[in-house]
Design a protein around this motif. Structure first.
Motif, PDB file in Angstrom:
ATOM      1  N   ALA A  69       0.831  -1.206   0.000  1.00 28.23           N
ATOM      2  CA  ALA A  69       0.000   0.000   0.000  1.00 28.23           C
ATOM      3  C   ALA A  69       0.861   1.250   0.000  1.00 28.23           C
ATOM      4  N   GLY A  70       0.453   2.235  -0.810  1.00 28.97           N
ATOM      5  CA  GLY A  70       1.187   3.486  -0.889  1.00 28.97           C
ATOM      6  C   GLY A  70       0.931   4.170  -2.214  1.00 28.97           C
ATOM      7  N   THR A  71       1.437   5.378  -2.325  1.00 30.67           N
ATOM      8  CA  THR A  71       1.356   6.147  -3.565  1.00 30.67           C
ATOM      9  C   THR A  71       2.740   6.195  -4.186  1.00 30.67           C
ATOM     10  N   TYR A  72       2.827   5.802  -5.445  1.00 31.97           N
ATOM     11  CA  TYR A  72       4.091   5.716  -6.163  1.00 31.97           C
ATOM     12  C   TYR A  72       4.061   6.731  -7.300  1.00 31.97           C
ATOM     13  N   ARG A  73       4.667   7.890  -7.050  1.00 29.17           N
ATOM     14  CA  ARG A  73       4.673   8.941  -8.071  1.00 29.17           C
ATOM     15  C   ARG A  73       5.892   8.729  -8.951  1.00 29.17           C
ATOM     16  N   GLU A  74       5.640   8.073 -10.077  1.00 26.16           N
ATOM     17  CA  GLU A  74       6.727   7.707 -10.982  1.00 26.16           C
ATOM     18  C   GLU A  74       6.157   7.425 -12.366  1.00 26.16           C
ATOM     19  N   ILE A  75       7.034   7.244 -13.305  1.00 23.04           N
ATOM     20  CA  ILE A  75       6.692   6.777 -14.647  1.00 23.04           C
ATOM     21  C   ILE A  75       7.163   5.344 -14.752  1.00 23.04           C
ATOM     22  N   VAL A  76       6.274   4.457 -15.172  1.00 21.67           N
ATOM     23  CA  VAL A  76       6.603   3.037 -15.254  1.00 21.67           C
ATOM     24  C   VAL A  76       6.486   2.574 -16.699  1.00 21.67           C
ATOM     25  N   THR A  77       7.518   1.880 -17.174  1.00 22.90           N
ATOM     26  CA  THR A  77       7.498   1.302 -18.515  1.00 22.90           C
ATOM     27  C   THR A  77       7.830  -0.173 -18.431  1.00 22.90           C
ATOM     28  N   ILE A  78       6.970  -0.999 -18.994  1.00 22.85           N
ATOM     29  CA  ILE A  78       7.220  -2.434 -19.116  1.00 22.85           C
ATOM     30  C   ILE A  78       7.745  -2.661 -20.530  1.00 22.85           C
ATOM     31  N   PRO A  79       9.043  -2.879 -20.707  1.00 24.79           N
ATOM     32  CA  PRO A  79       9.595  -2.973 -22.066  1.00 24.79           C
ATOM     33  C   PRO A  79       9.151  -4.232 -22.787  1.00 24.79           C
ATOM     34  N   ALA A 106       0.183  18.823 -23.280  1.00 30.90           N
ATOM     35  CA  ALA A 106       0.520  20.248 -23.153  1.00 30.90           C
ATOM     36  C   ALA A 106       1.906  20.448 -22.572  1.00 30.90           C
ATOM     37  N   GLY A 107       2.363  19.495 -21.784  1.00 26.53           N
ATOM     38  CA  GLY A 107       3.685  19.586 -21.177  1.00 26.53           C
ATOM     39  C   GLY A 107       4.808  19.167 -22.097  1.00 26.53           C
ATOM     40  N   GLY A 108       4.474  18.820 -23.335  1.00 24.44           N
ATOM     41  CA  GLY A 108       5.495  18.497 -24.316  1.00 24.44           C
ATOM     42  C   GLY A 108       5.781  17.020 -24.498  1.00 24.44           C
ATOM     43  N   TYR A 109       5.001  16.161 -23.866  1.00 29.64           N
ATOM     44  CA  TYR A 109       5.249  14.725 -23.943  1.00 29.64           C
ATOM     45  C   TYR A 109       4.490  14.048 -25.071  1.00 29.64           C
ATOM     46  N   GLY A 110       3.555  14.767 -25.693  1.00 28.49           N
ATOM     47  CA  GLY A 110       2.668  14.132 -26.657  1.00 28.49           C
ATOM     48  C   GLY A 110       1.628  13.317 -25.920  1.00 28.49           C
ATOM     49  N   THR A 111       0.572  12.935 -26.622  1.00 29.71           N
ATOM     50  CA  THR A 111      -0.480  12.169 -25.953  1.00 29.71           C
ATOM     51  C   THR A 111       0.030  10.804 -25.498  1.00 29.71           C
ATOM     52  N   PHE A 112       0.625  10.038 -26.398  1.00 35.96           N
ATOM     53  CA  PHE A 112       1.081   8.700 -26.049  1.00 35.96           C
ATOM     54  C   PHE A 112       2.184   8.752 -24.999  1.00 35.96           C
ATOM     55  N   GLY A 113       3.065   9.726 -25.113  1.00 37.47           N
ATOM     56  CA  GLY A 113       4.187   9.839 -24.193  1.00 37.47           C
ATOM     57  C   GLY A 113       3.821  10.368 -22.821  1.00 37.47           C
ATOM     58  N   SER A 114       2.584  10.821 -22.673  1.00 39.79           N
ATOM     59  CA  SER A 114       2.155  11.349 -21.378  1.00 39.79           C
ATOM     60  C   SER A 114       1.774  10.253 -20.391  1.00 39.79           C
ATOM     61  N   ALA A 115       1.748   9.010 -20.821  1.00 39.88           N
ATOM     62  CA  ALA A 115       1.230   7.925 -19.989  1.00 39.88           C
ATOM     63  C   ALA A 115       2.038   7.738 -18.711  1.00 39.88           C
ATOM     64  N   THR A 116       1.333   7.579 -17.614  1.00 36.87           N
ATOM     65  CA  THR A 116       1.985   7.232 -16.352  1.00 36.87           C
ATOM     66  C   THR A 116       2.597   5.844 -16.443  1.00 36.87           C
ATOM     67  N   VAL A 117       1.857   4.908 -17.036  1.00 33.20           N
ATOM     68  CA  VAL A 117       2.338   3.532 -17.206  1.00 33.20           C
ATOM     69  C   VAL A 117       2.206   3.160 -18.678  1.00 33.20           C
ATOM     70  N   THR A 118       3.277   2.633 -19.244  1.00 28.16           N
ATOM     71  CA  THR A 118       3.267   2.147 -20.618  1.00 28.16           C
ATOM     72  C   THR A 118       3.638   0.676 -20.618  1.00 28.16           C
TER      73      THR A 118
END
Length: 322
Positions: A69-79, A106-118
């Motif tokens: 349990a917890g909040t994980y403020r990060e970007i996660v990518t499963i290659p 809007a932050g410059g990541y593009g729609t697909f690149g904005s994902a928290t988890v990919t």
């Protein structure tokens, strides 16, 4: 499902007990396939991505990452070269484990690149947790980008505003889950089944739930099956609009509340007309499930070929529905 993973000697890294050595990038041949993540430091890893990084490339059996349990403020990518990974929240419910970030188009990541988890790997599984993008309104901001084939999501919350859940490619199965957003918050090219899932339009002025871009050669796009559709206000929510000209969406045997814009539940998107898209309903119930000339109803005979199993079978007979 947990088994011992056998890695090549070239990739082996020594792990002692439950404490991973600093700099470890792959599990050793003697390590179990179950890893633990805890934001408070009581697990093997403090971030989800660190645990993903510890799974050796080209693994041939499942690696389960239990997340406390917890909040994980990060970007996660499963290659793509790390299939068979499970992210399992060990809290009392999906709200207890939250993976969140606030990237946006809007932050410059593009729609697909904005994902928290990919998720780029095949046969990924997520259970009992939350994927969130808390950017806010005014831009596309994706919570999850699903790419790997045969993805399974059970008891998962997907939270965001515009473009919450990107079912981008391949086959995706979402069951007993919750999706919320404002505009086009279930979108993409994939073949995706939403089974017994709660879908919530959170904007007071409503908006379209789906924006499918089903390739013209694909029979199946999105199936919303035995799910529940609700919203913040009545008569404001559209079932969808066609991101692609051949978009395919079926709302089947679902409960449609009064939030649905009953007279016109499908709308155009750019130059793509909803009238030319493959939009259907079948045996829906609820006050939002009225019928008229703008709401194409699928026949019984056709519906026999538009079941969750048919959507997901592909050429290998995959059936996560049971």
């Amino acid at each position: 499902m947990s088994r011992i993973v056998k890695w090549s000697a070239a990739l082996a890294v020594v792990v002692s007990g439950t404490a991973a050595i600093v700099g470890v990038t792959a599990l050793s041949s003697a390590a179990a396939t179950t890893l633990t993540v805890a934001a408070d430091g009581t697990g093997q890893y403090k971030t989800v991505q660190a645990a993903v990084n510890a799974v050796a490339a080209n693994n041939s059996s499942r690696a389960t990452i239990n997340i406390k349990a917890g909040t994980y403020r990060e970007i996660v990518t499963i290659p793509s070269n790390k299939p068979y990974i499970t992210l399992n929240g060990t809290g009392s419910g999906p709200s207890n484990v939250v993976i969140v970030n606030n990237r946006s188009n809007a932050g410059g990541y593009g729609t697909f690149g904005s994902a928290t988890v990919t998720v780029n790997a095949k046969e990924f599984v997520a259970t009992n947790l939350t994927f969130s993008n808390d950017y806010g309104t005014g831009s596309q901001a994706v919570a999850i980008n699903m790419n790997g084939d045969k993805g399974i999501y059970k008891n998962v919350r997907f939270l965001g505003n515009q473009d919450t859940l990107l079912a981008n490619t391949q086959r995706q199965y979402i069951a007993n889950s919750y999706v919320e957003g404002t505009v086009d918050f279930i979108f993409g090219d994939a073949t995706a089944v939403f089974n017994a899932t709660s879908i919530y339009e959170k904007r007071s002025t409503g908006g379209p739930i789906t924006a499918a871009r089903t390739p013209s050669g694909n029979t199946y796009g999105f199936l919303i099956y035995k799910s529940t559709i609700t919203g913040a206000t009545n008569n404001t929510t559209q079932l969808g609009r066609p991101w692609g000209a051949s978009a395919q969406v079926l709302f089947r045997e679902s409960s449609l509340s009064a939030t649905i814009a009953t007279a016109q539940p499908w709308i155009d998107m750019s130059s793509n007309s909803w009238k030319n898209a493959r939009f259907y309903e079948y045996k829906n119930t609820g006050s939002g499930a009225t019928t008229n000339s703008n709401r194409k109803q699928m026949s019984d005979s056709t519906a026999a070929s538009y079941t969750p199993q048919k959507y997901l079978a592909g050429s290998d007979g995959w059936n996560p529905v049971g």
